[in-house]
Design a protein around this motif. Structure first.
Motif, mmCIF file in Angstrom:
data_model
loop_
_atom_site.group_PDB
_atom_site.id
_atom_site.type_symbol
_atom_site.label_atom_id
_atom_site.label_comp_id
_atom_site.label_asym_id
_atom_site.label_seq_id
_atom_site.Cartn_x
_atom_site.Cartn_y
_atom_site.Cartn_z
ATOM 1 N N MET A 76 -12.097 -111.891 -72.375
ATOM 2 C CA MET A 76 -10.772 -112.247 -72.884
ATOM 3 C C MET A 76 -10.893 -113.093 -74.156
ATOM 4 O O MET A 76 -10.192 -112.861 -75.132
ATOM 5 C CB MET A 76 -9.977 -113.002 -71.829
ATOM 6 N N LEU A 77 -11.820 -114.065 -74.136
ATOM 7 C CA LEU A 77 -11.986 -114.929 -75.303
ATOM 8 C C LEU A 77 -12.546 -114.179 -76.501
ATOM 9 O O LEU A 77 -12.274 -114.552 -77.646
ATOM 10 C CB LEU A 77 -12.879 -116.125 -74.959
ATOM 11 N N GLU A 78 -13.320 -113.134 -76.270
ATOM 12 C CA GLU A 78 -13.833 -112.318 -77.381
ATOM 13 C C GLU A 78 -12.681 -111.734 -78.189
ATOM 14 O O GLU A 78 -12.781 -111.582 -79.400
ATOM 15 C CB GLU A 78 -14.729 -111.197 -76.868
ATOM 16 N N PHE A 79 -11.595 -111.394 -77.513
ATOM 17 C CA PHE A 79 -10.446 -110.810 -78.204
ATOM 18 C C PHE A 79 -9.431 -111.868 -78.628
ATOM 19 O O PHE A 79 -8.817 -111.756 -79.687
ATOM 20 C CB PHE A 79 -9.763 -109.768 -77.318
ATOM 21 N N ASN A 102 -9.881 -115.465 -78.905
ATOM 22 C CA ASN A 102 -10.341 -116.570 -79.737
ATOM 23 C C ASN A 102 -11.866 -116.477 -79.861
ATOM 24 O O ASN A 102 -12.597 -117.057 -79.057
ATOM 25 C CB ASN A 102 -9.920 -117.904 -79.120
ATOM 26 N N LYS A 103 -12.325 -115.771 -80.851
ATOM 27 C CA LYS A 103 -13.761 -115.515 -81.044
ATOM 28 C C LYS A 103 -14.547 -116.814 -81.217
ATOM 29 O O LYS A 103 -15.660 -116.943 -80.717
ATOM 30 C CB LYS A 103 -13.941 -114.589 -82.247
ATOM 31 N N ASN A 104 -13.977 -117.796 -81.910
ATOM 32 C CA ASN A 104 -14.678 -119.069 -82.123
ATOM 33 C C ASN A 104 -14.906 -119.805 -80.806
ATOM 34 O O ASN A 104 -15.980 -120.359 -80.576
ATOM 35 C CB ASN A 104 -13.894 -119.955 -83.097
ATOM 36 N N LEU A 105 -13.893 -119.819 -79.953
ATOM 37 C CA LEU A 105 -14.047 -120.475 -78.654
ATOM 38 C C LEU A 105 -15.048 -119.711 -77.778
ATOM 39 O O LEU A 105 -15.850 -120.323 -77.063
ATOM 40 C CB LEU A 105 -12.690 -120.583 -77.945
ATOM 41 N N ALA A 106 -15.027 -118.396 -77.865
ATOM 42 C CA ALA A 106 -15.994 -117.589 -77.114
ATOM 43 C C ALA A 106 -17.418 -117.909 -77.558
ATOM 44 O O ALA A 106 -18.321 -118.058 -76.717
ATOM 45 C CB ALA A 106 -15.700 -116.107 -77.289
#
Length: 159
Positions: free
Chosen positions: A129-132, A134-138
C-alpha cells in the motif's frame, strides 16, 4: 472429564459424553487423515516452487520480495501444520480425549505460526500500500535492513 469425551477417553458427539462415544470410526478418521496428507503432498511442493522463485537473485534484492519470501515460507509451514500434522494425528488416533497435553502443545505451536503468518501478511499489505500511496515512507520503513525489523515484529506478535 473433558467436553465431547467419554469416560473411557474416546470422542463423543454429545458435549457431556453420554452417547457412548464414536466406536468403530477409527478407519474413517484414518481415511480422512490420508486425504489431508495427500492434499499436503500436492500443495506444499507448489508453494515451495513459489518460494524458490521469490528467492532468486535479481528479485530478492527488493524488500517486497523479501517480505513475500518470508510470508511464503510461513505459508509452507502452515500448510504442513494444516495438512500433514492433522493427517498424521488422525492416522494415529490422537485427539484431545486420549492425548490432551500433546494436542494442547501442538495447538499452541500451530497457532503461533498462524499468528506469525497473519502478521507477516499485514506487513506485506502495508508495504504494498505504501509503495503506491507514499513511496518515501515505504522506503523509510522497508528499505535496506529495515525489512528484517518487520520479520522480528512478526515473530514478536506470535510470541
Amino acid at each position: 472429564m473433558l467436553r465431547y469425551c467419554t469416560p473411557n477417553g474416546s470422542l463423543s458427539l454429545d458435549p457431556d459424553g453420554a452417547d457412548g462415544g464414536l466406536q468403530g470410526e477409527e478407519q474413517f478418521a484414518k481415511n480422512i487423515g490420508l486425504v489431508y496428507i495427500a492434499i499436503g503432498f500436492v500443495t506444499i511442493p507448489i508453494c515451495c516452487f513459489v518460494l524458490s522463485v521469490f528467492c532468486r537473485r535479481p528479485l530478492i534484492k527488493h524488500s517486497c520480495y523479501k517480505l513475500m519470501a518470508f510470508t511464503t515460507a510461513l505459508d509452507v509451514v502452515n500448510l504442513a501444520n494444516g495438512t500433514l500434522l492433522p493427517g498424521f494425528l488422525s492416522n494415529q488416533n490422537v485427539h484431545h480425549c486420549n492425548s490432551g497435553i500433546v494436542v494442547s502443545y501442538l495447538t499452541q505451536y500451530v497457532f503461533s505460526f498462524w499468528m506469525m503468518y497473519c502478521c507477516a501478511s499485514e506487513i506485506l499489505a502495508l508495504n504494498r500500500m505504501l509503495e503506491f500511496a507514499n513511496k518515501n515512507l515505504a522506503n523509510l520503513l522497508f528499505e535496506g535492513r529495515w525489512v528484517y525489523f518487520w520479520f522480528v515484529v512478526s515473530f514478536a506478535y506470535a510470541v
